[in-house]
Design an enzyme around this catalytic site. Structure first.
Site, PDB file in Angstrom:
ATOM      1  N   THR A  92     -16.581   1.267   3.437  1.00  0.00           N
ATOM      2  CA  THR A  92     -15.134   1.414   3.522  1.00  0.00           C
ATOM      3  C   THR A  92     -14.785   2.891   3.593  1.00  0.00           C
ATOM      4  O   THR A  92     -15.629   3.759   3.323  1.00  0.00           O
ATOM      5  CB  THR A  92     -14.460   0.823   2.267  1.00  0.00           C
ATOM      6  OG1 THR A  92     -14.893   1.595   1.122  1.00  0.00           O
ATOM      7  CG2 THR A  92     -14.813  -0.642   2.066  1.00  0.00           C
ATOM      8  N   TYR A 144     -14.035   6.354 -12.947  1.00  0.00           N
ATOM      9  CA  TYR A 144     -14.126   5.118 -12.167  1.00  0.00           C
ATOM     10  C   TYR A 144     -14.848   4.033 -12.962  1.00  0.00           C
ATOM     11  O   TYR A 144     -14.389   2.893 -13.044  1.00  0.00           O
ATOM     12  CB  TYR A 144     -14.856   5.389 -10.854  1.00  0.00           C
ATOM     13  CG  TYR A 144     -14.911   4.199  -9.926  1.00  0.00           C
ATOM     14  CD1 TYR A 144     -13.807   3.857  -9.144  1.00  0.00           C
ATOM     15  CD2 TYR A 144     -16.066   3.432  -9.803  1.00  0.00           C
ATOM     16  CE1 TYR A 144     -13.848   2.778  -8.288  1.00  0.00           C
ATOM     17  CE2 TYR A 144     -16.111   2.348  -8.945  1.00  0.00           C
ATOM     18  CZ  TYR A 144     -15.007   2.024  -8.187  1.00  0.00           C
ATOM     19  OH  TYR A 144     -15.047   0.949  -7.337  1.00  0.00           O
ATOM     20  N   ASP A 164       0.849  -1.189   0.000  1.00  0.00           N
ATOM     21  CA  ASP A 164       0.000   0.000   0.000  1.00  0.00           C
ATOM     22  C   ASP A 164       0.881   1.234   0.000  1.00  0.00           C
ATOM     23  O   ASP A 164       1.994   1.213   0.547  1.00  0.00           O
ATOM     24  CB  ASP A 164      -0.914   0.019   1.231  1.00  0.00           C
ATOM     25  CG  ASP A 164      -2.167   0.862   1.015  1.00  0.00           C
ATOM     26  OD1 ASP A 164      -2.045   2.096   0.878  1.00  0.00           O
ATOM     27  OD2 ASP A 164      -3.265   0.284   0.960  1.00  0.00           O
ATOM     28  N   LYS A 198     -13.048   0.519 -14.105  1.00  0.00           N
ATOM     29  CA  LYS A 198     -13.479  -0.784 -13.609  1.00  0.00           C
ATOM     30  C   LYS A 198     -13.991  -1.678 -14.737  1.00  0.00           C
ATOM     31  O   LYS A 198     -13.841  -2.903 -14.692  1.00  0.00           O
ATOM     32  CB  LYS A 198     -14.528  -0.608 -12.515  1.00  0.00           C
ATOM     33  CG  LYS A 198     -13.959  -0.023 -11.223  1.00  0.00           C
ATOM     34  CD  LYS A 198     -12.795  -0.842 -10.692  1.00  0.00           C
ATOM     35  CE  LYS A 198     -12.283  -0.326  -9.362  1.00  0.00           C
ATOM     36  NZ  LYS A 198     -11.172  -1.154  -8.813  1.00  0.00           N
ATOM     37  N   ASP A 228       3.715   2.228  -4.642  1.00  0.00           N
ATOM     38  CA  ASP A 228       2.793   2.859  -5.578  1.00  0.00           C
ATOM     39  C   ASP A 228       2.609   1.850  -6.701  1.00  0.00           C
ATOM     40  O   ASP A 228       3.506   1.656  -7.532  1.00  0.00           O
ATOM     41  CB  ASP A 228       3.388   4.163  -6.106  1.00  0.00           C
ATOM     42  CG  ASP A 228       2.517   4.835  -7.167  1.00  0.00           C
ATOM     43  OD1 ASP A 228       1.519   4.220  -7.594  1.00  0.00           O
ATOM     44  OD2 ASP A 228       2.854   5.965  -7.574  1.00  0.00           O
ATOM     45  N   VAL A 229       1.455   1.200  -6.743  1.00  0.00           N
ATOM     46  CA  VAL A 229       1.275   0.096  -7.682  1.00  0.00           C
ATOM     47  C   VAL A 229       1.060   0.559  -9.124  1.00  0.00           C
ATOM     48  O   VAL A 229       0.901  -0.277 -10.016  1.00  0.00           O
ATOM     49  CB  VAL A 229       0.125  -0.840  -7.241  1.00  0.00           C
ATOM     50  CG1 VAL A 229       0.526  -1.645  -6.025  1.00  0.00           C
ATOM     51  CG2 VAL A 229      -1.146  -0.056  -6.989  1.00  0.00           C
TER      52      VAL A 229
END
Length: 251
Positions: A188, A153, A37, A157, A63-64
């Protein structure tokens, strides 16, 4: 049940929400977990919770959307635990705007975190899955249908859902299954941030999120159970699937 006994798993976005719940569940089910993360303190807190329960885990600040960081996350799993069997690509962000209000830089950042990261993590993880494995990518109900004030978004997705199918086709012969889990509104920190972005009262926003047949939003633990199923041998004949976990919202 030790469903993942002897397995090594990577969870991205493991500092909070669905990622944290899944990392904790994977560890309870016997996996050794690398928690990646950008929130270094949050990843360390997840690892501390795993270790307090008798599990084994390692935090990695990453940082993915960055190639070198993704490579380092995979290397940490292999060097620390001797292999890699499960990858949960969960890191993600949301910007609640229309196309007219969205800056190009914000579009690029959503695509980098939500889409590029899945590509990069898979690119580096798949060669390490020498015994086969399971990859689970976090999509969304909005990856299967449209939603308001969330153009980047929704687009990101949808890309994850179809990238999952392509990966499943390409790597089935290597014994690697690839599926997506597609949550509806889940309680969340990201959901609460959506309310903030839209300038809405949390109580009213949560009430809207509960407007589905089961009458409530989901919990991170409920989504984690679906991820565990897809990651485990119980789903041994499932690949390329988009599992919807949304309390009946899409229905």
């Amino acid at each position: 049940m030790n469903t993942l006994d002897g397995k090594v798993a990577i969870v991205t976005g493991g500092a909070s929400g669905i990622g944290r719940a899944t990392a904790l569940l994977f560890a309870r089910e016997g996996a050794r977990v690398v928690v990646a993360d950008l929130d270094e303190a949050g990843a360390a807190a997840t690892v501390a919770a795993i270790e307090a329960g008798g599990g084994r885990a390692t935090p990695v600040r990453a940082d993915v959307s960055d190639t070198a960081d993704c490579r380092r996350v995979v290397a940490t799993a292999v060097e620390t635990y001797g292999g890699l069997h499960v990858l949960f690509n969960n890191a993600g962000i949301i910007r609640r705007t229309t196309a007219l209000d969205l800056d190009v830089e914000e579009w690029d950042r959503v695509m980098a975190v939500n889409v590029r990261s899945v590509f990069l993590m898979c690119k580096h993880a798949i060669p390490a899955m020498t015994e086969g494995g399971s990859i689970v990518n976090t999509g969304s109900g909005w990856g299967l249908k449209g939603g308001g004030n969330a153009i980047s978004y929704c687009a990101s997705k949808a890309a994850v859902v179809n990238m999952t199918r392509a990966l499943a086709i390409d790597h089935a012969a290597a014994g690697i299954r690839v599926n997506s889990v597609n949550p509806g509104d889940t309680d969340t920190p990201m959901l609460r941030d959506e309310a903030r972005q839209l300038g809405e009262d949390w109580a009213a926003f949560a009430s809207d999120a509960a407007d589905r047949p089961m009458g409530r939003a989901g919990t991170p633990d409920e989504i984690a159970q679906a991820v565990l199923f897809l990651a485990s041998d119980a789903a041994s004949y499932i690949t390329g699937s988009a599992l919807v976990v949304d309390g009946g919202g899409l229905a």
